[in-house]
Motif scaffolding. Structure first.
Motif, PDB file in Angstrom:
ATOM      1  N   ARG A 116      -1.311   7.003  -8.782  1.00  0.00           N
ATOM      2  CA  ARG A 116      -0.269   5.763  -8.560  1.00  0.00           C
ATOM      3  C   ARG A 116       0.169   5.755  -7.107  1.00  0.00           C
ATOM      4  N   LEU A 117       0.157   4.459  -6.547  1.00  0.00           N
ATOM      5  CA  LEU A 117       0.737   4.382  -5.200  1.00  0.00           C
ATOM      6  C   LEU A 117       2.053   3.598  -5.287  1.00  0.00           C
ATOM      7  N   ASN A 118       3.179   3.730  -4.388  1.00  0.00           N
ATOM      8  CA  ASN A 118       4.066   2.743  -3.942  1.00  0.00           C
ATOM      9  C   ASN A 118       3.983   2.329  -2.421  1.00  0.00           C
ATOM     10  N   VAL A 119       3.771   1.260  -2.082  1.00  0.00           N
ATOM     11  CA  VAL A 119       3.677   0.912  -0.558  1.00  0.00           C
ATOM     12  C   VAL A 119       4.794  -0.084  -0.077  1.00  0.00           C
ATOM     13  N   GLU A 151     -10.589   2.358  -4.039  1.00  0.00           N
ATOM     14  CA  GLU A 151     -10.530   3.814  -4.542  1.00  0.00           C
ATOM     15  C   GLU A 151      -9.997   3.637  -6.096  1.00  0.00           C
ATOM     16  N   GLY A 152      -9.326   2.662  -6.642  1.00  0.00           N
ATOM     17  CA  GLY A 152      -9.074   2.774  -7.858  1.00  0.00           C
ATOM     18  C   GLY A 152      -7.669   3.194  -8.114  1.00  0.00           C
ATOM     19  N   PHE A 153      -7.062   3.412  -7.435  1.00  0.00           N
ATOM     20  CA  PHE A 153      -5.439   3.806  -7.595  1.00  0.00           C
ATOM     21  C   PHE A 153      -5.001   2.613  -8.594  1.00  0.00           C
ATOM     22  N   GLY A 154      -4.074   3.157  -9.370  1.00  0.00           N
ATOM     23  CA  GLY A 154      -3.467   2.184 -10.338  1.00  0.00           C
ATOM     24  C   GLY A 154      -2.369   2.569 -11.317  1.00  0.00           C
ATOM     25  N   PRO A 155      -1.221   1.935 -11.309  1.00  0.00           N
ATOM     26  CA  PRO A 155      -0.831   0.704 -10.614  1.00  0.00           C
ATOM     27  C   PRO A 155      -0.722   0.990  -9.118  1.00  0.00           C
ATOM     28  N   ILE A 156      -0.906  -0.096  -8.203  1.00  0.00           N
ATOM     29  CA  ILE A 156      -0.505  -0.041  -6.938  1.00  0.00           C
ATOM     30  C   ILE A 156       0.794  -1.007  -6.904  1.00  0.00           C
ATOM     31  N   LYS A 157       2.055  -0.585  -6.531  1.00  0.00           N
ATOM     32  CA  LYS A 157       3.229  -1.074  -6.519  1.00  0.00           C
ATOM     33  C   LYS A 157       3.600  -1.452  -5.271  1.00  0.00           C
ATOM     34  N   ILE A 158       3.955  -2.802  -4.774  1.00  0.00           N
ATOM     35  CA  ILE A 158       4.340  -3.114  -3.645  1.00  0.00           C
ATOM     36  C   ILE A 158       5.973  -3.185  -3.643  1.00  0.00           C
ATOM     37  N   ASN A 159       6.507  -2.320  -2.672  1.00  0.00           N
ATOM     38  CA  ASN A 159       8.072  -2.413  -2.476  1.00  0.00           C
ATOM     39  C   ASN A 159       8.560  -3.237  -1.354  1.00  0.00           C
ATOM     40  N   MET A 160       9.339  -4.133  -1.918  1.00  0.00           N
ATOM     41  CA  MET A 160       9.670  -4.963  -0.921  1.00  0.00           C
ATOM     42  C   MET A 160      11.458  -5.099  -0.969  1.00  0.00           C
ATOM     43  N   VAL A 161      12.095  -4.529   0.095  1.00  0.00           N
ATOM     44  CA  VAL A 161      13.404  -4.416   0.233  1.00  0.00           C
ATOM     45  C   VAL A 161      14.100  -5.892   0.733  1.00  0.00           C
ATOM     46  N   VAL A 162      14.840  -6.607   0.031  1.00  0.00           N
ATOM     47  CA  VAL A 162      15.213  -7.957  -0.021  1.00  0.00           C
ATOM     48  C   VAL A 162      16.408  -7.884   1.014  1.00  0.00           C
ATOM     49  N   MET A 163      16.398  -8.543   2.160  1.00  0.00           N
ATOM     50  CA  MET A 163      17.503  -8.614   3.116  1.00  0.00           C
ATOM     51  C   MET A 163      17.903 -10.098   3.626  1.00  0.00           C
ATOM     52  N   ALA A 164      19.072 -10.195   3.364  1.00  0.00           N
ATOM     53  CA  ALA A 164      19.716 -11.513   3.560  1.00  0.00           C
ATOM     54  C   ALA A 164      19.555 -12.064   5.075  1.00  0.00           C
ATOM     55  N   GLY A 179       0.155 -11.069  -7.113  1.00  0.00           N
ATOM     56  CA  GLY A 179      -0.307 -11.659  -8.196  1.00  0.00           C
ATOM     57  C   GLY A 179      -1.936 -12.038  -7.877  1.00  0.00           C
ATOM     58  N   GLU A 180      -2.230 -12.374  -6.938  1.00  0.00           N
ATOM     59  CA  GLU A 180      -3.643 -12.690  -6.329  1.00  0.00           C
ATOM     60  C   GLU A 180      -4.302 -11.344  -6.447  1.00  0.00           C
ATOM     61  N   ARG A 181      -4.036 -10.339  -5.998  1.00  0.00           N
ATOM     62  CA  ARG A 181      -4.528  -9.105  -5.650  1.00  0.00           C
ATOM     63  C   ARG A 181      -4.243  -8.079  -6.840  1.00  0.00           C
ATOM     64  N   GLY A 182      -3.500  -8.526  -7.928  1.00  0.00           N
ATOM     65  CA  GLY A 182      -3.330  -7.314  -9.089  1.00  0.00           C
ATOM     66  C   GLY A 182      -2.234  -6.060  -8.641  1.00  0.00           C
ATOM     67  N   PHE A 183      -1.402  -6.503  -7.578  1.00  0.00           N
ATOM     68  CA  PHE A 183      -0.458  -5.364  -7.316  1.00  0.00           C
ATOM     69  C   PHE A 183       0.853  -5.847  -7.977  1.00  0.00           C
ATOM     70  N   VAL A 184       1.573  -4.688  -8.529  1.00  0.00           N
ATOM     71  CA  VAL A 184       2.954  -4.851  -9.125  1.00  0.00           C
ATOM     72  C   VAL A 184       3.940  -4.943  -8.124  1.00  0.00           C
ATOM     73  N   LEU A 185       4.597  -5.983  -7.947  1.00  0.00           N
ATOM     74  CA  LEU A 185       5.654  -6.144  -7.028  1.00  0.00           C
ATOM     75  C   LEU A 185       6.908  -5.496  -7.567  1.00  0.00           C
ATOM     76  N   ARG A 186       7.745  -4.782  -6.780  1.00  0.00           N
ATOM     77  CA  ARG A 186       9.034  -4.568  -7.055  1.00  0.00           C
ATOM     78  C   ARG A 186      10.035  -4.862  -5.744  1.00  0.00           C
ATOM     79  N   LEU A 187      11.107  -5.545  -6.296  1.00  0.00           N
ATOM     80  CA  LEU A 187      11.893  -6.135  -5.267  1.00  0.00           C
ATOM     81  C   LEU A 187      13.305  -5.078  -5.490  1.00  0.00           C
ATOM     82  N   ILE A 188      13.677  -4.851  -4.142  1.00  0.00           N
ATOM     83  CA  ILE A 188      14.857  -3.577  -4.168  1.00  0.00           C
ATOM     84  C   ILE A 188      16.005  -4.172  -3.352  1.00  0.00           C
ATOM     85  N   GLU A 189      17.297  -3.907  -3.887  1.00  0.00           N
ATOM     86  CA  GLU A 189      18.575  -4.078  -3.192  1.00  0.00           C
ATOM     87  C   GLU A 189      18.644  -3.171  -2.216  1.00  0.00           C
TER      88      GLU A 189
END
Length: 324
Positions: A116-119, A151-164, A179-189
């Protein structure tokens, strides 16, 4: 064996920093002009890391995440990953990365047992990416993500730090991208880890979560992983968004993790200053029993909760030196 802290929480997850170096300078992570890196002589060697992880595994820790800094800057990381994935008791080995080096290493990492990867990806705008990270490297990150998917990593999670005022208006764009690429999005404070974190522009994610729930018809769901994210998923399960809310809705009561920095410092809690010097014991010629006892003592110091709200200036170290 199952490992519990003094508050009855099962500890099964170690976030292991293999370097404090990074080839980006994200504004919320590392201060401008920072040069206070740990000396390589103080880094845990691969043999020392394997020994510590083996001790954690014997105590009941099953999940290991390799972090940094940027872990792919540590030479021969795939070799270390292979050694750790082969240890008895380790059921899950994952990696957090900024993605800049991922295309080069994806194949070797997958072969070594990382699944698994978080990017990190805070923006899809090249100019804004350079402003946040200090480097024009968005294309390299996107290339790395595609290589990892192949390479078949799964899930690949995208980490987005949300900043005002910086990238909060891009949430919907990154939702569509994932959504288009099958990645899992994670929004982070953002968290007040060091001055950089305190000045990052906090955004509470609750209103964003409810807006996305309504817009896309999402429902509560679960995505594999050892972290604290709470997920919304599409009814067919094909699209997932996680929300990590350490400030607006903290998850301390279910915290299952500890962190080990590259210099062998064990941090039982990201939001407290308690720490245990594991490296000193290792280099004194300790026995396995002494090492396990020290880890147990460190986990025994794990507090019930952070004090980010009560004392936001309490933690003065930076995220890059603590381990992601």
């Amino acid at each position: 064996m199952m490992l519990y802290d003094s508050h009855g929480r099962r500890i099964e997850y170690l976030r292991l920093s293999v370097t404090d170096r990074c080839d980006l300078r994200c504004t919320y992570c590392m201060p401008e002009g920072f040069k206070g890196y740990e000396e390589p002589a103080n880094w845990l060697t691969f043999d020392e890391i394997e020994r510590v992880v083996g001790a954690f595994a014997r105590l009941g820790v099953q999940k290991i995440r390799l972090t940094g800094g940027e872990p792919l800057l540590r030479r021969n990381l795939a070799e270390l990953a292979g050694r750790l994935s082969s240890l008895p008791g380790i059921a899950d080995l994952s990696l957090s990365s900024n993605g800049t080096q991922l295309a080069k290493h994806a194949q070797a990492l997958r072969a070594a047992g990382i699944t698994r990867l978080n990017v990190s990806l805070d923006t899809l705008d090249p100019a804004r990416f350079a402003a946040i990270t200090g480097r024009d490297a968005l294309a390299s990150v996107l290339h790395g993500l595609m290589a990892a998917k192949e390479e078949g990593f799964g899930p690949i999670k995208i980490n987005m730090v949300v900043m005002a005022g910086i990238n909060d208006h891009e949430v919907d764009d990154i939702v569509a991208f994932c959504g288009e690429r099958g990645f899992v999005l994670r929004l982070i404070e953002t968290m007040p880890i060091g001055e950089t974190g305190r000045n990052a522009g906090f955004v509470a994610l609750g209103p964003i979560r409810e807006r996305l729930r309504s817009r896309f018809g999402l429902v509560d769901g679960v995505v594999p992983g050892g972290g604290p994210a709470k997920y919304l998923v599409s009814p067919d399960g094909r699209f997932q968004i996680g929300f990590i809310t350490p400030m607006s809705q903290h998850f301390c009561e279910t915290c299952n993790r500890v962190r080990l920095s590259v210099d062998g410092t064990l941090y039982p809690c990201l939001g407290q200053n308690d720490k245990v010097d594991v490296r000193a014991l290792l280099r004194s010629g300790c026995s396995d029993e002494q090492l396990e006892q020290l880890l147990l003592e460190g986990i025994g110091r794990k507090p019930f909760k952070h004090e980010f709200d009560e004392d936001p200036a309490k933690v003065v170290r930076f995220m890059s030196s603590t381990g992601g």
